[in-house]
Design a protein around this motif. Structure first.
Motif, short mmCIF file in Angstrom:
data_model
loop_
_atom_site.label_atom_id
_atom_site.label_comp_id
_atom_site.label_asym_id
_atom_site.label_seq_id
_atom_site.Cartn_x
_atom_site.Cartn_y
_atom_site.Cartn_z
N UNK A 21 0.81 -1.21 0.00
CA UNK A 21 0.00 0.00 0.00
C UNK A 21 0.84 1.26 0.00
N UNK A 22 2.18 1.12 0.06
CA UNK A 22 3.05 2.28 -0.14
C UNK A 22 2.97 2.78 -1.58
N UNK A 23 2.67 1.87 -2.50
CA UNK A 23 2.60 2.22 -3.93
C UNK A 23 1.23 1.95 -4.54
N UNK A 24 0.45 1.12 -3.89
CA UNK A 24 -0.79 0.63 -4.47
C UNK A 24 -2.00 1.16 -3.72
N UNK A 25 -3.01 1.62 -4.48
CA UNK A 25 -4.26 2.07 -3.88
C UNK A 25 -5.39 1.22 -4.44
N UNK A 26 -6.00 0.38 -3.61
CA UNK A 26 -7.05 -0.52 -4.11
C UNK A 26 -8.33 0.22 -4.44
N UNK A 27 -9.03 -0.29 -5.44
CA UNK A 27 -10.33 0.25 -5.81
C UNK A 27 -10.99 -0.77 -6.73
N UNK A 76 -11.00 -4.41 -12.67
CA UNK A 76 -10.16 -3.29 -12.26
C UNK A 76 -9.77 -3.49 -10.80
N UNK A 77 -8.50 -3.22 -10.46
CA UNK A 77 -8.02 -3.47 -9.11
C UNK A 77 -7.55 -2.23 -8.36
N UNK A 78 -7.48 -1.07 -9.03
CA UNK A 78 -6.97 0.12 -8.38
C UNK A 78 -5.81 0.70 -9.17
N UNK A 79 -4.88 1.37 -8.46
CA UNK A 79 -3.74 1.98 -9.14
C UNK A 79 -2.43 1.60 -8.45
N UNK A 80 -1.40 1.45 -9.25
CA UNK A 80 -0.04 1.23 -8.78
C UNK A 80 0.81 2.34 -9.35
#
Length: 290
Positions: A21-27, A76-80
């Motif tokens: 979660x330092x780089x990834x934001x789930x959505x 869709x999984x979010x952003x990296x």
């Protein structure tokens, strides 16, 4: 209290995995549908599409049309790093291209960046959840995927299915500076490993540790200490690691899951060839401490 803190500090040294979660934001819902470079976790069954010789390893494209790919399912999984992330399943006839290969996810750990590997584990679980919950488990009606969370709802009876997580415990058991290791009837049958097992309904994690150890090797344990946890997508587990002290009994294997077990001192324990699992971190902890 000081002794407890020293043990806790020792354990923290070995939990080296940083949060994705330092780089990834789930959505589950894209904030924008504009075409931009995206990360694509593309699976054929349990095999992931990667290019072992490139720096990025996984496809990074605007959309699937660029690679002429028609998915069986897409999520869709979010952003990296502020780029969209998708998981895709393709059919069994799909062939890799441009130096890419479909590789078993477990064996790709030493190829992929750590964050990419952890996201791949999340991706394959979402994909399998989507595939295995197309119909309501209560009445059999085709389900509808909700737009604002990873959940499927039955339009007939209202039953809701979420992504499945199966907690399991794994324990490093110590007696007189020795580590208990067991040989399993499945997997690599010539290798000794730590005692592990799934949580059962109504149990605490500590109760699961005691039950699994008693069932599999006939021993009692106490001084159970939390070590750390790890997502384990084979197929959908959360591995929760513990250390414990021998409290009584003689080794008596169950003969089903465990075919042999014995105590090993530090000179007899080999480091695991891969750092993929929390088991390797527990073994490293034992070797350093004892």
């Amino acid at each position: 209290m000081n002794n407890y803190l020293s043990i806790f500090d020792e354990i923290l040294v070995f939990m080296k995995r940083e949060s994705i979660y330092n780089r990834y934001e789930p959505s589950v819902k894209p904030v924008s549908y504009s075409e931009e470079q995206s990360y694509w976790f593309i699976f054929k069954a349990e095999n992931i599409l990667i290019n072992p010789k490139s720096s990025l390893k996984i496809p990074f494209h605007n959309d699937l049309d660029e690679i002429s790919l028609v998915p069986l399912r897409k999520h869709y999984m979010g952003t990296l790093d502020d780029h969209p992330v998708y998981v895709v399943e393709v059919d069994a006839e799909t062939e890799p291209w441009d130096g890419m290969e479909f590789l078993d996810l477990r064996s790709s750990y030493d190829i992929l960046d750590e964050d990419i590997y952890l996201l791949a584990g999340r991706a394959v679980q979402i994909m399998n959840w989507d595939k295995n919950h197309r119909f309501c488990g209560k009445c059999g009606t085709e389900t509808i995927t909700l737009e604002d969370e990873n959940a499927k709802i039955c339009p007939e009876c209202g039953f809701t299915s979420f992504t499945r997580i199966s907690p399991a415990v794994i324990t490093a058991i110590i007696k007189d500076d020795k580590l208990l290791m067991a040989k399993h009837s499945y997997g690599l049958k010539n290798r000794y490993a730590l005692v592990a097992g799934f949580l059962e309904a109504g149990e605490t994690l500590e109760e699961a540790v005691k039950r699994e150890v008693m069932e599999e090797v006939g021993l009692e344990v106490d001084e159970i200490q939390y070590f750390g946890s790890q997502p384990w997508p084979f197929p959908n587990s959360l591995m929760v690691g513990f250390t414990a002290k021998y409290a009584g009994g003689e080794i008596k294997v169950d003969g089903k899951e465990i075919v042999d077990a014995k105590w090993f001192d530090a000179n007899e324990v080999s480091r695991f060839p891969s750092k993929i699992s929390i088991a390797s971190e527990l073994v490293e902890w034992f070797l350093d401490k004892y």
